[in-house]
Design a protein around this motif. Structure first.
Motif, short mmCIF file in Angstrom:
data_model
loop_
_atom_site.label_atom_id
_atom_site.label_comp_id
_atom_site.label_asym_id
_atom_site.label_seq_id
_atom_site.Cartn_x
_atom_site.Cartn_y
_atom_site.Cartn_z
N ASP A 9 -2.55 0.15 -3.73
CA ASP A 9 -3.62 0.97 -3.12
C ASP A 9 -3.01 2.11 -2.32
O ASP A 9 -1.84 2.06 -1.95
N GLY B 15 0.84 -1.18 0.00
CA GLY B 15 0.00 0.00 0.00
C GLY B 15 0.89 1.24 0.00
O GLY B 15 2.06 1.18 0.37
N ASP C 48 -3.16 3.43 1.24
CA ASP C 48 -3.62 2.89 2.52
C ASP C 48 -4.71 3.80 3.09
O ASP C 48 -5.03 4.86 2.54
#
Ligand code: ADE
Length: 257
Positions: A204, A86, A206
């Motif tokens: 992604d 992330g 986080d």
């Protein structure tokens, strides 16, 4: 026998055809899977799927000691660890590649060492990653046109849960990326004098960035990132110098008391 080992996800299968599969027994139990031997662009490599062949071993249950021991037993000197991570910073975007240069350990209950006594050792971890392999993969990833971060601090959490918002805000103040598998893999490789490089692919932002992390979304983006990882390995692996001049094994000289 292969001098280069890759620990990563199933996406790696796309870059090589395993010619042999070796079941290695270790003093620490079973590795995540039999070690597959094959070639990438003419270079012999050993491959271990970290989470097992059917992806049924979660990060906190991986037998990191058995995995590293097995690769070492087969003659591997250099380990390439592929991880999904992330992002803790705006400028580290999903889809970007990070060639990690530092880590912070927030794991809680793993087997961290081969030295539980009677032999006592304290290994330097000041510069954990192999400078020769870092250079190769930074140049390769940039050369392929991927958004590549030459540096990044990886905070490793225990998992399998993702972080709370408060944890994510705290991690964000001192690290760039977050994952669940780098530690103790890198630490154990160092204890056996092996080189280690981490190629991290961001999946992604986080939870600091508002939206809770969604495991299904992480898997979807990792699938998209797999093609990049394959190309980086295909081009980068043949550029790794055969003879090690990096000094990674020198830590063994000063570790024992
Ligand atoms: N792996 C991929 N994304 C992650 C995240 N946000 N936190 C921890 N591990 C991850």
């Amino acid at each position: 026998m292969p001098k280069i080992g890759i620990i990563g996800g199933s996406g790696v299968y796309g870059v090589f055809d395993p010619k042999e599969s070796i079941k290695v027994h270790t003093p620490y139990g079973r590795p995540s899977a039999p070690v597959e031997i094959g070639e990438i662009n003419g270079v012999e490599i050993a491959f271990l799927p970290r989470h097992g062949k059917t992806h049924d071993i979660p990060p906190h249950e991986v037998n990191y000691r058995a995995n590293i021991w097995a690769l070492h037993e087969l003659g591997v000197e250099r380990v390439i660890g592929i991880t999904a991570v992330g992002s803790l910073r705006e400028e580290y975007k999903p889809g970007d590649i990070v060639i990690t240069d530092q880590f912070i350990d927030f794991t809680k209950k793993r087997e961290y060492t081969f030295y539980n006594g009677p032999r006592v050792a304290h290994f330097s971890m000041a510069d954990p990653f192999c400078p020769e392999m870092r250079k190769v993969f930074i140049e390769t990833s940039k050369g392929l046109g991927y958004d590549t971060h030459e540096k990044g601090t990886y905070v490793c959490i225990e998992g399998p849960r993702f972080s709370t918002r408060a944890e994510s805000m705290m991690f964000r103040s001192y690290a760039h990326i977050i994952g669940m598998t780098l530690v103790p893999e890198i630490v154990l490789a160092r204890e056996l004098g092996m080189c280690y490089v981490n190629i991290a692919a961001i999946t992604d932002y986080d939870v600091w960035a508002e939206k809770p992390v969604d495991a299904q979304e992480v898997v979807r983006v990792m699938k998209e990132n797999e093609e990049k990882i394959r190309k980086i390995l295909q081009e980068g692996v043949p550029k790794i110098p055969e003879e090690r001049k990096c000094g990674c094994a020198d830590v063994l000289k000063t570790a024992f008391v």
